[in-house]
Write a protein that holds these residues in place. Structure first.
Motif, PDB file in Angstrom:
ATOM      1  N   VAL A 152       0.838  -1.211   0.000  1.00 31.49           N
ATOM      2  CA  VAL A 152       0.000   0.000   0.000  1.00 31.49           C
ATOM      3  C   VAL A 152       0.869   1.255   0.000  1.00 31.49           C
ATOM      4  O   VAL A 152       0.618   2.202  -0.762  1.00 31.49           O
ATOM      5  CB  VAL A 152      -0.953  -0.010   1.208  1.00 31.49           C
ATOM      6  CG1 VAL A 152      -1.637   1.344   1.371  1.00 31.49           C
ATOM      7  CG2 VAL A 152      -2.001  -1.105   1.043  1.00 31.49           C
ATOM      8  N   LEU A 153       1.888   1.292   0.839  1.00 28.71           N
ATOM      9  CA  LEU A 153       2.748   2.467   0.919  1.00 28.71           C
ATOM     10  C   LEU A 153       3.422   2.738  -0.413  1.00 28.71           C
ATOM     11  O   LEU A 153       3.415   3.888  -0.905  1.00 28.71           O
ATOM     12  CB  LEU A 153       3.807   2.264   2.012  1.00 28.71           C
ATOM     13  CG  LEU A 153       4.822   3.403   2.192  1.00 28.71           C
ATOM     14  CD1 LEU A 153       4.118   4.699   2.598  1.00 28.71           C
ATOM     15  CD2 LEU A 153       5.874   3.035   3.226  1.00 28.71           C
ATOM     16  N   HIS A 154       3.996   1.717  -1.021  1.00 28.73           N
ATOM     17  CA  HIS A 154       4.671   1.926  -2.314  1.00 28.73           C
ATOM     18  C   HIS A 154       3.681   2.268  -3.425  1.00 28.73           C
ATOM     19  O   HIS A 154       3.991   3.055  -4.327  1.00 28.73           O
ATOM     20  CB  HIS A 154       5.474   0.680  -2.679  1.00 28.73           C
ATOM     21  CG  HIS A 154       6.702   0.500  -1.837  1.00 28.73           C
ATOM     22  ND1 HIS A 154       7.414  -0.661  -1.776  1.00 28.73           N
ATOM     23  CD2 HIS A 154       7.342   1.368  -1.005  1.00 28.73           C
ATOM     24  CE1 HIS A 154       8.440  -0.522  -0.948  1.00 28.73           C
ATOM     25  NE2 HIS A 154       8.410   0.715  -0.473  1.00 28.73           N
ATOM     26  N   ALA A 155       2.484   1.685  -3.361  1.00 26.75           N
ATOM     27  CA  ALA A 155       1.475   2.016  -4.372  1.00 26.75           C
ATOM     28  C   ALA A 155       1.055   3.481  -4.273  1.00 26.75           C
ATOM     29  O   ALA A 155       0.830   4.147  -5.290  1.00 26.75           O
ATOM     30  CB  ALA A 155       0.258   1.108  -4.208  1.00 26.75           C
ATOM     31  N   MET A 156       0.962   3.997  -3.042  1.00 21.93           N
ATOM     32  CA  MET A 156       0.595   5.396  -2.858  1.00 21.93           C
ATOM     33  C   MET A 156       1.670   6.344  -3.382  1.00 21.93           C
ATOM     34  O   MET A 156       1.389   7.508  -3.676  1.00 21.93           O
ATOM     35  CB  MET A 156       0.342   5.678  -1.377  1.00 21.93           C
ATOM     36  CG  MET A 156      -0.979   5.128  -0.855  1.00 21.93           C
ATOM     37  SD  MET A 156      -2.406   5.899  -1.644  1.00 21.93           S
ATOM     38  CE  MET A 156      -2.214   7.608  -1.125  1.00 21.93           C
ATOM     39  N   MET A 157       2.884   5.861  -3.502  1.00 24.39           N
ATOM     40  CA  MET A 157       3.985   6.714  -3.942  1.00 24.39           C
ATOM     41  C   MET A 157       4.151   6.728  -5.457  1.00 24.39           C
ATOM     42  O   MET A 157       5.037   7.405  -5.980  1.00 24.39           O
ATOM     43  CB  MET A 157       5.280   6.260  -3.263  1.00 24.39           C
ATOM     44  CG  MET A 157       5.240   6.416  -1.745  1.00 24.39           C
ATOM     45  SD  MET A 157       6.598   5.607  -0.880  1.00 24.39           S
ATOM     46  CE  MET A 157       7.959   6.714  -1.269  1.00 24.39           C
ATOM     47  N   VAL A 158       3.311   5.974  -6.162  1.00 27.41           N
ATOM     48  CA  VAL A 158       3.394   5.925  -7.626  1.00 27.41           C
ATOM     49  C   VAL A 158       2.585   7.068  -8.221  1.00 27.41           C
ATOM     50  O   VAL A 158       1.388   7.181  -7.978  1.00 27.41           O
ATOM     51  CB  VAL A 158       2.869   4.574  -8.167  1.00 27.41           C
ATOM     52  CG1 VAL A 158       2.830   4.595  -9.690  1.00 27.41           C
ATOM     53  CG2 VAL A 158       3.737   3.431  -7.671  1.00 27.41           C
ATOM     54  N   GLY A 159       3.263   7.911  -8.978  1.00 28.75           N
ATOM     55  CA  GLY A 159       2.591   9.011  -9.659  1.00 28.75           C
ATOM     56  C   GLY A 159       2.802   8.925 -11.165  1.00 28.75           C
ATOM     57  O   GLY A 159       3.936   8.761 -11.622  1.00 28.75           O
TER      58      GLY A 159
END
Length: 431
Positions: free
Chosen positions: A36-43
């Motif tokens: 979840v944390l890494h997915a939130m950091m994908v822009g």
């Protein structure tokens, strides 16, 4: 901590096969938090110059509270220490020595890594052949390699586990205090000299200290403390974090404290471990319910596969998102805009589902039994060093077709070195 005999036994497992349901659920939640944390950091954005991939958390305020909720790496290493100590003690009771134990750990960690890195190199080659701009291919390789630090550090921690567990059994408080003190010295040296590179020494000290804390959990020492004492540990650790944030010693962004690791993570690990112990009973009961039980049963045998593959999955989803926007000419919401936030639940659901599907199909690799362990400490030690070197190379140089090939060769060498020599006719005759 209260005085408990060094050989205090671990809390009795609560699941068939000797597994601890609360630990397994905590591990499953940790690996989910990482995704979840890494997915939130994908822009992902598309401009006139083409697709652009950015860290969505850069310069934002929301990463700080999100990092407080999802920075679970300290607990991950504590759980690794608990599980490793429990597994090694059982193996030792069956007559397995530390060399054989470490050889099995090397196999379990490096075999799925070899497959993942080889596949990543192949995907980068396909992107280059398809005409994707070289800077995007390079960026994809860089992003893929970033989470691999965990593999390298965890491999070192597990390779040293038998020796450090013996040290813990002889001098528990002194061993963990020495590691914590070394981590603090590194932090002080980094802050006073301004040489950020010194902080990378804490890749050893911080994470080994967290593994050592897991030994205390495996002994039952932490659970033996009164609830008041454990609550005071939580309060003290959180207060220490607050002081370090307000005084400027550490960044309040706990993600920033991981590269390089800082002593703030020690405080996070202490707080998480004490909280886990306080709520161990409710966690065990929760783990028996249908959905948590399903999550645990899925994640437990696939933890390393999920970790290794979640970043390739996220990169693939980001690439497909950009390609769809280019083809359809549909605008993508600006990162951190209201529209972007409205799409996050769907994005997270897609990321978790896709990662789960990939992990389900590739988990048999992680489940392959280790071959006969070599009885040579030199061979197994060489395997650990070579495997760590392969990961370090990707972290320093980035992942490209060439570095992926080199890493695969090194990992293959490490796996071969860690396995027992093939039986000769003479050995078969003597068997």
């Amino acid at each position: 901590m209260t005085t408990v005999h060094p050989t205090a036994t671990a809390v009795a497992p609560t699941a068939p096969g000797g597994r601890d349901r609360a630990i397994d659920l905590a591990r499953a939640l940790c690996i989910s938090a990482v995704v979840v944390l890494h997915a939130m950091m994908v822009g992902v954005t598309v401009t006139d110059a083409g697709p652009s991939f950015v860290n969505a958390s850069d310069g934002t305020a929301w990463i700080v509270p999100l990092s407080w909720a999802l920075q679970v790496m300290p607990l991950f290493f504590v759980i690794g220490g608990f599980s490793g100590a429990t597994a090694f003690r059982r193996a030792r009771a069956r007559g397995v020595d530390g060399v054989g134990f470490v050889a099995g750990r090397i196999h379990r960690l490096l075999l799925p890594a070899l497959v993942t890195i080889g596949a990543a190199g192949g995907m980068l080659a396909l992107l280059a052949a398809a005409g994707v701009p070289s800077d995007l291919v390079t960026l994809a390789g860089f992003r893929f390699a970033q989470p691999l630090w965990f593999l390298g550090v965890f491999l070192v921690c597990q390779a040293l586990l038998p020796a450090l567990l013996r040290l813990h059994e002889r001098a528990p408080l002194r061993s963990i205090a020495a590691l914590a003190l070394a981590a603090a010295v590194v932090d002080v040296a980094r802050l006073t000299t301004g040489i950020e590179g010194l902080g990378f020494l804490n890749l050893a000290f911080v994470w080994l200290a967290m593994q050592q804390l897991g030994f205390f959990l495996a002994d039952g020492r932490i659970d033996a403390l009164s609830r008041r004492a454990r609550a005071l540990w939580v309060i003290s650790a959180v207060a220490g974090l607050a002081i370090s944030f307000t005084s400027g010693i550490h960044s309040p962004d706990l993600v920033a404290n991981i590269n390089p690791p800082t002593t703030a993570l020690l405080l996070v690990g202490i707080a998480h471990t004490a909280l886990f112990s306080l709520f161990r009973g409710p966690l065990e009961r929760l783990a028996e319910r249908r959905l948590p039980s399903a999550l645990t049963e899925f994640a437990t045998p696939r933890a390393m596969t999920v970790y290794l593959w979640h970043m390739p999955v996220l990169l693939g989803l980001a690439g497909l998102t950009a390609a769809a926007a280019v083809v359809t000419e549909a605008p993508l919401p600006a990162v951190d805009s209201a529209s972007w936030w409205l799409t996050r639940p769907l994005w997270l659901a897609l990321a978790l589902t896709a990662t789960g599907l990939v992990a389900r199909s590739l988990a048999p690799v992680e489940a392959l039994p280790a071959p006969t362990a070599a009885r040579s400490a030199w061979r197994v030690g060489t395997a650990a060093v070579v495997g760590t070197a392969a990961v370090a190379m990707l972290l320093v140089a980035g992942t490209s077709v060439v570095t992926a090939l080199v890493a695969v060769a090194l990992l293959g060498t490490a796996l071969y070195s860690a396995r027992g020599p093939a039986p000769t006719a003479r050995r078969l005759a003597l068997a």
